[in-house]
Design a protein around this motif. Structure first.
Motif, PDB file in Angstrom:
ATOM      1  N   GLY A  55       0.831  -1.196   0.000  1.00 29.87           N
ATOM      2  CA  GLY A  55       0.000   0.000   0.000  1.00 29.87           C
ATOM      3  C   GLY A  55       0.862   1.240   0.000  1.00 29.87           C
ATOM      4  O   GLY A  55       1.641   1.488  -0.917  1.00 29.87           O
ATOM      5  N   ASN A  56       0.746   2.032   1.072  1.00 29.27           N
ATOM      6  CA  ASN A  56       1.525   3.266   1.190  1.00 29.27           C
ATOM      7  C   ASN A  56       2.657   3.151   2.207  1.00 29.27           C
ATOM      8  O   ASN A  56       3.213   4.155   2.643  1.00 29.27           O
ATOM      9  N   VAL A  57       2.994   1.913   2.600  1.00 29.73           N
ATOM     10  CA  VAL A  57       4.027   1.701   3.617  1.00 29.73           C
ATOM     11  C   VAL A  57       5.234   0.982   3.017  1.00 29.73           C
ATOM     12  O   VAL A  57       5.093  -0.063   2.370  1.00 29.73           O
ATOM     13  N   GLY A  58       6.408   1.539   3.217  1.00 33.32           N
ATOM     14  CA  GLY A  58       7.645   0.879   2.827  1.00 33.32           C
ATOM     15  C   GLY A  58       8.139   0.020   3.978  1.00 33.32           C
ATOM     16  O   GLY A  58       8.193   0.479   5.124  1.00 33.32           O
ATOM     17  N   ILE A  59       8.466  -1.231   3.687  1.00 37.71           N
ATOM     18  CA  ILE A  59       8.882  -2.179   4.733  1.00 37.71           C
ATOM     19  C   ILE A  59      10.347  -2.528   4.525  1.00 37.71           C
ATOM     20  O   ILE A  59      10.742  -3.064   3.487  1.00 37.71           O
ATOM     21  N   LEU A  60      11.156  -2.211   5.531  1.00 33.04           N
ATOM     22  CA  LEU A  60      12.576  -2.555   5.520  1.00 33.04           C
ATOM     23  C   LEU A  60      12.763  -3.816   6.347  1.00 33.04           C
ATOM     24  O   LEU A  60      12.373  -3.860   7.517  1.00 33.04           O
ATOM     25  N   SER A  61      13.385  -4.835   5.773  1.00 27.38           N
ATOM     26  CA  SER A  61      13.573  -6.107   6.461  1.00 27.38           C
ATOM     27  C   SER A  61      14.983  -6.212   7.016  1.00 27.38           C
ATOM     28  O   SER A  61      15.948  -6.356   6.273  1.00 27.38           O
ATOM     29  N   LEU A 268      -0.214   1.839  10.958  1.00 23.74           N
ATOM     30  CA  LEU A 268       0.839   2.718  10.452  1.00 23.74           C
ATOM     31  C   LEU A 268       0.442   3.312   9.104  1.00 23.74           C
ATOM     32  O   LEU A 268       0.706   4.485   8.830  1.00 23.74           O
ATOM     33  N   SER A 269      -0.203   2.508   8.285  1.00 24.65           N
ATOM     34  CA  SER A 269      -0.671   2.989   6.985  1.00 24.65           C
ATOM     35  C   SER A 269      -1.615   4.172   7.161  1.00 24.65           C
ATOM     36  O   SER A 269      -1.488   5.203   6.480  1.00 24.65           O
ATOM     37  N   GLN A 270      -2.556   4.047   8.080  1.00 24.36           N
ATOM     38  CA  GLN A 270      -3.506   5.127   8.324  1.00 24.36           C
ATOM     39  C   GLN A 270      -2.812   6.355   8.887  1.00 24.36           C
ATOM     40  O   GLN A 270      -3.121   7.490   8.506  1.00 24.36           O
ATOM     41  N   ARG A 271      -1.856   6.131   9.782  1.00 26.41           N
ATOM     42  CA  ARG A 271      -1.117   7.260  10.352  1.00 26.41           C
ATOM     43  C   ARG A 271      -0.338   7.986   9.265  1.00 26.41           C
ATOM     44  O   ARG A 271      -0.258   9.216   9.250  1.00 26.41           O
ATOM     45  N   GLY A 272       0.236   7.213   8.351  1.00 24.49           N
ATOM     46  CA  GLY A 272       0.962   7.823   7.247  1.00 24.49           C
ATOM     47  C   GLY A 272       0.048   8.659   6.360  1.00 24.49           C
ATOM     48  O   GLY A 272       0.409   9.768   5.942  1.00 24.49           O
ATOM     49  N   LYS A 273      -1.143   8.132   6.074  1.00 19.75           N
ATOM     50  CA  LYS A 273      -2.104   8.864   5.254  1.00 19.75           C
ATOM     51  C   LYS A 273      -2.530  10.158   5.936  1.00 19.75           C
ATOM     52  O   LYS A 273      -2.641  11.219   5.296  1.00 19.75           O
ATOM     53  N   ASN A 274      -2.777  10.075   7.246  1.00 20.00           N
ATOM     54  CA  ASN A 274      -3.201  11.265   7.995  1.00 20.00           C
ATOM     55  C   ASN A 274      -2.114  12.339   7.973  1.00 20.00           C
ATOM     56  O   ASN A 274      -2.400  13.525   7.771  1.00 20.00           O
ATOM     57  N   ARG A 275      -0.888  11.923   8.181  1.00 21.91           N
ATOM     58  CA  ARG A 275       0.209  12.892   8.193  1.00 21.91           C
ATOM     59  C   ARG A 275       0.416  13.490   6.807  1.00 21.91           C
ATOM     60  O   ARG A 275       0.654  14.690   6.671  1.00 21.91           O
ATOM     61  N   ALA A 276       0.312  12.666   5.790  1.00 21.42           N
ATOM     62  CA  ALA A 276       0.469  13.163   4.419  1.00 21.42           C
ATOM     63  C   ALA A 276      -0.618  14.182   4.090  1.00 21.42           C
ATOM     64  O   ALA A 276      -0.350  15.203   3.427  1.00 21.42           O
ATOM     65  N   PHE A 277      -1.847  13.921   4.562  1.00 22.45           N
ATOM     66  CA  PHE A 277      -2.947  14.859   4.314  1.00 22.45           C
ATOM     67  C   PHE A 277      -2.691  16.188   5.017  1.00 22.45           C
ATOM     68  O   PHE A 277      -2.874  17.266   4.433  1.00 22.45           O
ATOM     69  N   ILE A 278      -2.238  16.111   6.255  1.00 23.55           N
ATOM     70  CA  ILE A 278      -1.959  17.340   7.011  1.00 23.55           C
ATOM     71  C   ILE A 278      -0.844  18.144   6.338  1.00 23.55           C
ATOM     72  O   ILE A 278      -0.927  19.374   6.207  1.00 23.55           O
ATOM     73  N   GLN A 279       0.188  17.459   5.882  1.00 22.65           N
ATOM     74  CA  GLN A 279       1.287  18.138   5.207  1.00 22.65           C
ATOM     75  C   GLN A 279       0.818  18.797   3.913  1.00 22.65           C
ATOM     76  O   GLN A 279       1.248  19.910   3.580  1.00 22.65           O
ATOM     77  N   SER A 280      -0.070  18.124   3.185  1.00 24.77           N
ATOM     78  CA  SER A 280      -0.583  18.700   1.932  1.00 24.77           C
ATOM     79  C   SER A 280      -1.403  19.957   2.205  1.00 24.77           C
ATOM     80  O   SER A 280      -1.331  20.932   1.453  1.00 24.77           O
ATOM     81  N   GLN A 281      -2.184  19.934   3.297  1.00 18.21           N
ATOM     82  CA  GLN A 281      -2.979  21.115   3.650  1.00 18.21           C
ATOM     83  C   GLN A 281      -2.088  22.284   4.051  1.00 18.21           C
ATOM     84  O   GLN A 281      -2.388  23.449   3.717  1.00 18.21           O
TER      85      GLN A 281
END
Length: 288
Positions: A55-61, A268-281
């Motif tokens: 989705g919108n999350v990068g996973i580092l292994s 984490l995906s939802q948190r990322g989306k929320n932060r991205a939305f706030i940054q865009s605003q």
């Protein structure tokens, strides 16, 4: 330098049994050839990348034993390179489709050399994108150092967490050389008496111990900074070099909560989306 010599000369932030396993591999008489290792690497090429995207999350292994850079031992054992993880982290930060980063840790630790730089990069990433760590299996020693840099640590029920400390092994080959009839003479510049401390003397042992203690202090201070506590709290509550399991690690402040990977990823995906939305605003309306 043979792999055995390199392994023995390194400082490790790693579980003792994992170090022993690596030393055993390095000490094998019939060392694998570069050609054989290249064939092994090609067979695992599909699994070789440390960054995946869900989705919108990068996973580092961060999986298995960890080394500063890729080498014959990392290729042979499927270990992790700090440098590879650092590059993949930057890719995740630069990719606009990735809103958050999950560092997925299952590692007994690894070399001290390089782990501080990777952890610092993960810590800095927190200011750019939500960055969490999930530990399953082991998040020990260097593995915990890496995980501690994330803003939140979630552990599975049976995850083994901690082992904060540094190990340096020195092999004394004098008796083996004597049995083989080998005589070694080594001359050290007189300006540098500390270059080859004699570990058969108390003074020599003290110099080596100070080196290990200094590295251990760097480890403890880094964990304290990343977890937002004092170094004394780390020394007192974070296992004193031992491991804590799941909920016990949370109770000691070494992790934030017990959970499952998929659920943590969704949050984490939802948190990322929320932060991205706030940054865009902020960008739209010209906020600082």
């Amino acid at each position: 330098m043979r792999a055995y010599d390199a392994a023995m000369a390194a400082s490790w932030a790693m579980l003792p049994e994992a170090i022993e396993q690596l030393i055993e591999i390095a000490a094998r008489e019939n060392d694998p050839t570069p050609e054989a290792l290249e064939a092994y690497r090609a067979a695992r090429a599909d699994n070789g990348e440390r960054l995946t995207i869900r989705g919108n999350v990068g996973i580092l292994s961060a999986k298995g034993p960890m080394f500063k850079g890729a080498n014959l031992m990392t290729a042979f054992s499927g270990a992790t390179s700090y440098e590879t993880l650092r590059r993949d982290l930057q890719v995740a930060l630069d990719d606009r489709s990735i809103d958050a980063i999950m560092v997925r840790v299952d590692s007994p630790g690894g070399e001290v050399n390089g782990v501080d730089e990777l952890a610092a990069a993960i810590y800095d990433a927190r200011a750019k994108k939500p960055t969490w760590a999930f530990i399953s299996g082991q998040g020990a020693s260097g593995g915990y150092w890496v995980a501690s840099a994330a803003e939140k640590i979630i552990v599975s029920d049976s995850a083994m967490v901690g082992s904060i400390g540094v190990v340096l092994g020195i092999t004394d080959r004098k008796k083996a050389d004597e049995r083989s009839g080998i005589s070694r003479l080594e001359f050290v510049s007189s300006q540098s008496p500390g270059k080859r401390p004699d570990i058969e003397t108390d003074a020599g042992k003290a110099k080596v111990q100070k080196l290990v203690d200094d590295l251990g202090t760097v480890f403890v201070n880094a964990v304290a900074k990343y977890r937002g506590v004092t170094a004394d709290e780390v020394l007192k509550n974070f296992g004193a070099g031992g491991l804590e399991v799941g909920a016990n690690a949370v109770a000691h402040g070494m992790a934030d909560e017990v959970g499952q990977f998929e659920a943590a990823l969704a949050r984490l995906s939802q948190r990322g989306k929320n932060r991205a939305f706030i940054q865009s605003q902020k960008r739209i309306f010209g906020y600082a």
